[in-house]
Motif scaffolding. Structure first.
Motif, PDB file in Angstrom:
ATOM      1  N   PRO A   1       7.552  -1.626  15.289  1.00 43.01           N
ATOM      2  CA  PRO A   1       6.596  -0.535  15.505  1.00 43.01           C
ATOM      3  C   PRO A   1       6.841   0.162  16.834  1.00 43.01           C
ATOM      4  O   PRO A   1       7.273  -0.449  17.816  1.00 43.01           O
ATOM      5  N   LEU A   2       6.556   1.455  16.890  1.00 48.25           N
ATOM      6  CA  LEU A   2       6.916   2.267  18.048  1.00 48.25           C
ATOM      7  C   LEU A   2       6.055   1.991  19.266  1.00 48.25           C
ATOM      8  O   LEU A   2       6.430   2.345  20.381  1.00 48.25           O
ATOM      9  N   TRP A   3       4.894   1.334  19.071  1.00 46.33           N
ATOM     10  CA  TRP A   3       4.093   0.999  20.256  1.00 46.33           C
ATOM     11  C   TRP A   3       4.793  -0.032  21.130  1.00 46.33           C
ATOM     12  O   TRP A   3       4.409  -0.240  22.273  1.00 46.33           O
TER      13      TRP A   3
ATOM     14  N   ALA B   1       0.837  -1.214   0.000  1.00 46.61           N
ATOM     15  CA  ALA B   1       0.000   0.000   0.000  1.00 46.61           C
ATOM     16  C   ALA B   1       0.866   1.256   0.000  1.00 46.61           C
ATOM     17  O   ALA B   1       0.553   2.242  -0.671  1.00 46.61           O
ATOM     18  N   SER B   2       1.971   1.207   0.733  1.00 47.14           N
ATOM     19  CA  SER B   2       2.835   2.389   0.821  1.00 47.14           C
ATOM     20  C   SER B   2       3.493   2.701  -0.524  1.00 47.14           C
ATOM     21  O   SER B   2       3.941   3.811  -0.765  1.00 47.14           O
TER      22      SER B   2
ATOM     23  N   THR C   1       3.510  -3.726   8.822  1.00 42.67           N
ATOM     24  CA  THR C   1       4.553  -3.266   7.896  1.00 42.67           C
ATOM     25  C   THR C   1       4.110  -2.014   7.163  1.00 42.67           C
ATOM     26  O   THR C   1       4.890  -1.058   7.009  1.00 42.67           O
ATOM     27  N   GLU C   2       2.851  -1.975   6.731  1.00 47.47           N
ATOM     28  CA  GLU C   2       2.360  -0.796   6.012  1.00 47.47           C
ATOM     29  C   GLU C   2       2.305   0.434   6.925  1.00 47.47           C
ATOM     30  O   GLU C   2       2.598   1.549   6.493  1.00 47.47           O
ATOM     31  N   LEU C   3       1.947   0.232   8.194  1.00 50.58           N
ATOM     32  CA  LEU C   3       1.932   1.355   9.144  1.00 50.58           C
ATOM     33  C   LEU C   3       3.358   1.853   9.388  1.00 50.58           C
ATOM     34  O   LEU C   3       3.601   3.066   9.452  1.00 50.58           O
ATOM     35  N   ILE C   4       4.305   0.916   9.500  1.00 54.48           N
ATOM     36  CA  ILE C   4       5.718   1.281   9.687  1.00 54.48           C
ATOM     37  C   ILE C   4       6.231   2.063   8.475  1.00 54.48           C
ATOM     38  O   ILE C   4       6.898   3.103   8.611  1.00 54.48           O
TER      39      ILE C   4
END
Length: 361
Positions: free
Chosen positions: A177-179, A81-82, A131-134
């Motif tokens: 991921p940062l969470w 998506a990115s 992965t897409e959020l990252i």
């Protein structure tokens, strides 16, 4: 905070739109093909709170204003998506301002519902979305980091910011991921609105039989630990929204469930974000207000109006159960259940409060 907001993400055809409809009582298109949700859908839902109805009766059927949750459902994300695959990540901007992210994961088997790659593997699906959020966060940083490095050469005070951005960039490049990193200073990163800085809750969409399968639930929880995992059946939630309270309770219990998906999600979000609510009550209205756990009385007053916090004098506090048992505020005062608290008082979730304040012109 005046309202809690939650972004809903997931692959196409995992039940996001069905769930959104059930949670919000909406009727958006929930179709068996990818990208049925083109525009982001927003629904504002009252937080169920049985205390409000009881207090309303006490104050002559005063109008009720519950706390609210805003749900934002965006188009299904796919791998790549990115890079522009599917509809790309163009809709991620719509959840940048939400307080938390709920990732809906398919954990049901239904040959009639397409899956984007014919492979029903929850872990793989979770990895694709994360992965897409990252990658979306890395795009944000790639624009900001060179600029802040340049500014820091002229202004050494910006070096701690450069260090934080550099550390975050490395974590994201490592696929982390940062969470997973509560030690990061959110103040330094707030203006970036990074998606993986938001707390995440995983919501597994199961079939009816899966709701009673503890071993399956345990395995799915293990995939996302230490993040919170919820188990909901979107089909069941769809049925619940058309039932009255008694019938809905009976249907839930027949599947061994104590709470609807909406209540589970709201409780999980409050817990994950460290939130609680307090109450104000009178003949004009009975209302729930959302505040951070640990907020002091002046901070809680500020949620109503900034003047209440600036001019705070005292808070008249009574526990909701004590007020209901007494039958009126006057009666509660008569039995010593009403307290006057000052600026250092830390609010409790069941507090019914009247603030006294004075703002000079």
């Amino acid at each position: 905070m005046s309202s809690l907001s939650i972004g809903i993400v997931g692959l196409p055809n995992v039940g996001k739109s069905t769930l959104f409809n059930a949670l919000t009582g909406s009727n958006i298109l929930a179709a068996n093909y990818p990208f049925a949700t083109i525009e982001p859908n927003t629904g504002i839902v009252p937080v169920p709170d049985e205390r409000l109805g009881k207090l309303s009766e006490l104050y002559g059927n005063a109008p009720i204003k519950p706390a609210t949750v805003t749900f934002v459902d965006i188009a299904g994300l796919v791998a790549g998506a990115s890079e522009g695959e599917g509809l790309g990540n163009q809709f991620l901007s719509h959840i940048r301002t939400t307080n938390a992210i709920v990732q809906v994961v398919r954990a049901f088997t239904d040959s009639n519902v397409l899956h984007v790659d014919e492979d029903h593997d929850p872990k793989k699906d979770i990895d694709v979305i994360n992965t897409e959020l990252i990658l979306a966060d890395l795009q944000t940083l790639s624009k900001r980091l060179p600029r802040i490095e340049k500014e820091a050469r002229a202004n050494p005070k910006l070096k701690p910011l450069v260090d934080t951005y550099t550390e975050v960039n490395k974590l994201l490049n490592d696929g982390d991921p940062l969470w997973n990193h509560p030690e990061l200073d959110p103040e330094h990163l707030a203006d970036l609105q990074l998606l993986t800085m938001k707390p995440i809750i995983y919501l597994f969409n199961m079939d009816e039989d899966g709701l009673g399968d503890d071993s399956q639930k345990q395995n799915l929880s293990g995939l996302v630990a230490p993040s919170q995992a919820l188990f909901v059946c979107a089909k069941l939630e769809s049925e619940l929204k058309d039932l009255d309270a008694a019938d809905a309770k009976e249907l839930l219990e027949s599947y061994g469930q104590q709470e609807s998906g909406l209540l589970q999600l709201i409780h999980a979000a409050y817990k994950t974000l460290g939130l609680q609510s307090y109450l104000t009550a009178g003949e004009q209205e009975v209302r729930a207000w959302t505040i951070p756990a640990g907020a002091t009385a002046p901070q809680a007053a500020g949620v109503i109006h900034g003047d209440f916090e600036r001019g705070f004098i005292a808070a008249e506090v009574v526990d909701c159960n004590d007020l209901l048992a007494a039958g009126s505020l006057t009666a509660a005062k008569g039995v010593g259940k009403v307290r006057t608290e000052g600026k250092t008082y830390v609010m409790k979730p069941n507090d019914v409060v009247e603030f006294r304040f004075n703002v000079s012109k």
